[in-house]
Enzyme design. Structure first.
Site, mmCIF file in Angstrom:
data_model
loop_
_atom_site.group_PDB
_atom_site.id
_atom_site.type_symbol
_atom_site.label_atom_id
_atom_site.label_comp_id
_atom_site.label_asym_id
_atom_site.label_seq_id
_atom_site.Cartn_x
_atom_site.Cartn_y
_atom_site.Cartn_z
ATOM 1 N N GLU A 145 39.331 25.069 94.026
ATOM 2 C CA GLU A 145 39.134 26.292 94.838
ATOM 3 C C GLU A 145 40.431 27.023 95.193
ATOM 4 O O GLU A 145 40.652 27.384 96.351
ATOM 5 C CB GLU A 145 38.366 25.931 96.118
ATOM 6 C CG GLU A 145 37.032 25.270 95.832
ATOM 7 C CD GLU A 145 36.256 24.887 97.103
ATOM 8 O OE1 GLU A 145 36.816 24.988 98.207
ATOM 9 O OE2 GLU A 145 35.082 24.516 96.979
ATOM 10 N N ASN A 191 38.715 23.337 89.097
ATOM 11 C CA ASN A 191 37.326 23.409 89.578
ATOM 12 C C ASN A 191 37.188 24.483 90.658
ATOM 13 O O ASN A 191 38.062 24.629 91.511
ATOM 14 C CB ASN A 191 36.975 22.031 90.181
ATOM 15 C CG ASN A 191 35.510 21.825 90.485
ATOM 16 O OD1 ASN A 191 34.669 21.990 89.604
ATOM 17 N ND2 ASN A 191 35.187 21.453 91.717
ATOM 18 N N HIS A 227 27.133 26.089 93.490
ATOM 19 C CA HIS A 227 26.321 25.984 94.713
ATOM 20 C C HIS A 227 25.623 27.334 94.855
ATOM 21 O O HIS A 227 26.204 28.296 95.359
ATOM 22 C CB HIS A 227 27.216 25.722 95.929
ATOM 23 C CG HIS A 227 27.920 24.414 95.872
ATOM 24 N ND1 HIS A 227 27.248 23.213 95.986
ATOM 25 C CD2 HIS A 227 29.223 24.093 95.693
ATOM 26 C CE1 HIS A 227 28.123 22.215 95.898
ATOM 27 N NE2 HIS A 227 29.317 22.720 95.705
ATOM 28 N N GLU A 255 28.883 20.764 90.568
ATOM 29 C CA GLU A 255 28.321 20.556 91.918
ATOM 30 C C GLU A 255 27.016 21.327 92.099
ATOM 31 O O GLU A 255 26.726 21.838 93.189
ATOM 32 C CB GLU A 255 29.345 20.981 92.984
ATOM 33 C CG GLU A 255 30.682 20.289 92.831
ATOM 34 C CD GLU A 255 31.692 20.584 93.937
ATOM 35 O OE1 GLU A 255 31.308 21.142 94.984
ATOM 36 O OE2 GLU A 255 32.877 20.250 93.740
ATOM 37 N N ASP A 257 23.696 22.827 92.990
ATOM 38 C CA ASP A 257 22.522 22.728 93.869
ATOM 39 C C ASP A 257 21.990 24.135 94.063
ATOM 40 O O ASP A 257 22.743 25.107 93.998
ATOM 41 C CB ASP A 257 22.778 21.979 95.193
ATOM 42 C CG ASP A 257 23.978 22.430 95.995
ATOM 43 O OD1 ASP A 257 24.397 23.601 95.867
ATOM 44 O OD2 ASP A 257 24.495 21.608 96.780
HETATM 45 C C1 XIL Z 1 31.402 18.752 100.715
HETATM 46 C C2 XIL Z 1 30.678 17.440 101.003
HETATM 47 O O1 XIL Z 1 29.445 17.448 100.318
HETATM 48 C C3 XIL Z 1 30.472 17.266 102.479
HETATM 49 O O2 XIL Z 1 29.950 15.970 102.755
HETATM 50 C C4 XIL Z 1 31.786 17.454 103.238
HETATM 51 O O3 XIL Z 1 31.526 17.413 104.631
HETATM 52 C C5 XIL Z 1 32.415 18.775 102.863
HETATM 53 O O4 XIL Z 1 32.596 18.852 101.458
HETATM 54 N N1 XIL Z 1 33.001 22.145 97.232
HETATM 55 C C6 XIL Z 1 33.559 20.933 96.925
HETATM 56 C C7 XIL Z 1 33.025 19.705 97.560
HETATM 57 O O5 XIL Z 1 34.412 20.861 96.028
HETATM 58 O O6 XIL Z 1 34.018 18.722 97.729
HETATM 59 C C8 XIL Z 1 32.345 19.996 98.872
HETATM 60 O O7 XIL Z 1 31.756 18.785 99.344
HETATM 61 C C9 XIL Z 1 31.334 21.096 98.705
HETATM 62 C C10 XIL Z 1 32.000 22.362 98.246
#
Ligand code: XIL
Length: 341
Positions: A145, A191, A227, A255, A257
């Site tokens: 990020e 990423n 996400h 990631e 969802d």
């Molecule tokens: C999130 C986790 O799922 C949570 O448990 C934590 O509190 C915060 O981080 N992008 C990422 C992940 O790269 O590491 C994040 O994970 C979600 C967003």
């Protein structure tokens, strides 16, 4: 006696005819999920995790804060437990994440270090963590990020607050070089989120990747977090995969969802779950078009332990299994997408 009872229970438990990991494996991709060490002792959690997935990424356990709680203290225990679980179940492990602006330890963020000290700390962190997992972790989200939505670099500890003393994407390059030095065999990723379609952020990441490739900086792949919501416009997703693949980069969906509106009990409408399933299926099918796209990983697998309701109020039900570990339409859509055409 107890053993027989357990054996009986195991034999009688309904086992799906095909699992995501087998179907994905047959198509040459990995079915992945993040996982948390604390949940492994939940029998249903570990059963479904091992049965369905062949790629595991620690949800928090390898982040800077949890894994290096003091300047000279490393806490590998929880991440090691996940790595061991993966080994026992023939899953590969994706490391997450070495350099990020979130979840850093207080000693680091409140330490008022100058660039030279910070640079030494970043180097030590990468060398120690990547070294510890060399041969056990196939690849790393080396930097996470780093870009803003408009394609500029995010202002962070590592870039300019105070930064490690390098301009522009220099700190990303440096992190990649140190990671490569610590494990020459590891696949190294950049990423991010909102980079799955064509936009200013993915343009900037592509430009960085081109520059790195031209100059031999050890960048192997790009992670697309994804996400997303039912309203996410994926019309340029395919074209975006193509342009990253054309650069010779590995692509992983890291990631995924798809959050939907939920009621006070966390329940979504059936109609939304069907729309969600269609999106899951489309995303998997698009990834499968490109040999470069090597993993489809969701951010957890059961709605019971998803980060979504905590971070995006009023939404949830984002994953392929419901809170009782029952497969949802999204699961079936993934099975269909993975099944041989
Ligand atoms: C999130 C986790 O799922 C949570 O448990 C934590 O509190 C915060 O981080 N992008 C990422 C992940 O790269 O590491 C994040 O994970 C979600 C967003």
């Amino acid at each position: 006696m107890l053993f027989r009872l357990v054996l009986f229970a195991v034999l009688m438990a309904p086992v799906p005819a095909q699992t995501l990991r087998d179907l994905a494996g047959a198509r040459g991709v990995h079915a992945g999920t993040c996982a948390a060490a604390g949940f492994l002792r939940e029998p249903e959690y570990s059963t479904v995790l091992a049965r369905e997935y062949n790629q595991l990424e620690p949800e928090n356990e390898m982040k800077f804060g949890p894994i290096q709680p003091g300047p000279d203290t490393f806490a590998f225990g929880p991440a090691d437990a996940l790595v061991e679980f993966a080994r026992l179940h023939a899953m590969r492990v994706r490391g997450h994440t070495l350099v990020w602006h979130n979840q850093n330890p207080v000693w680091l963020t409140k330490g008022s270090y100058g660039p030279a000290e910070l640079s030494a700390m970043m180097k030590k962190h990468i060398a120690t963590v990547v070294g510890h997992y060399a041969g056990k972790v196939f690849g790393w989200d080396v930097v996470n990020e780093a870009f803003n939505e408009d394609g500029t670099l995010r202002s962070t500890l590592w870039l300019d607050k105070p930064g490690i003393g390098l301009k522009g994407t220099g700190y990303i390059e440096q992190a990649l070089r140190w990671a490569h030095a610590a494990d020459a065999k590891a696949t190294l990723f950049y990423n991010d989120y909102n980079n799955e379609t064509i936009n200013a952020k993915s343009d900037a990441i592509l430009a960085m990747a081109k520059d790195f490739k031209q100059r031999g900086v050890p960048l192997d792949g790009v992670g697309l977090q994804m996400h997303i919501t039912l309203n996410t416009d994926l019309s340029t997703f395919d074209e975006n995969l193509k342009r990253f693949a054309d650069l010779g980069l590995i692509i992983e969906i890291t990631e995924l969802d798809i959050r939907v509106p939920v009621d006070a009990n966390g329940a979504a409408t059936q109609a939304d779950l069907e729309l969600q399933a269609a999106m899951y299926g489309k995303i998997a099918a698009t990834c499968l078009k490109y040999p470069a796209c090597q993993a489809i990983q969701t951010w957890g697998f059961t709605d019971k332990h998803s980060w979504v309701p905590r971070f995006f109020k009023g939404t949830g039900a984002a994953l392929p299994f419901d809170a009782s570990y029952e497969p949802k339409p999204a699961y079936t859509a993934l099975v269909k997408a993975f099944a041989k055409p």
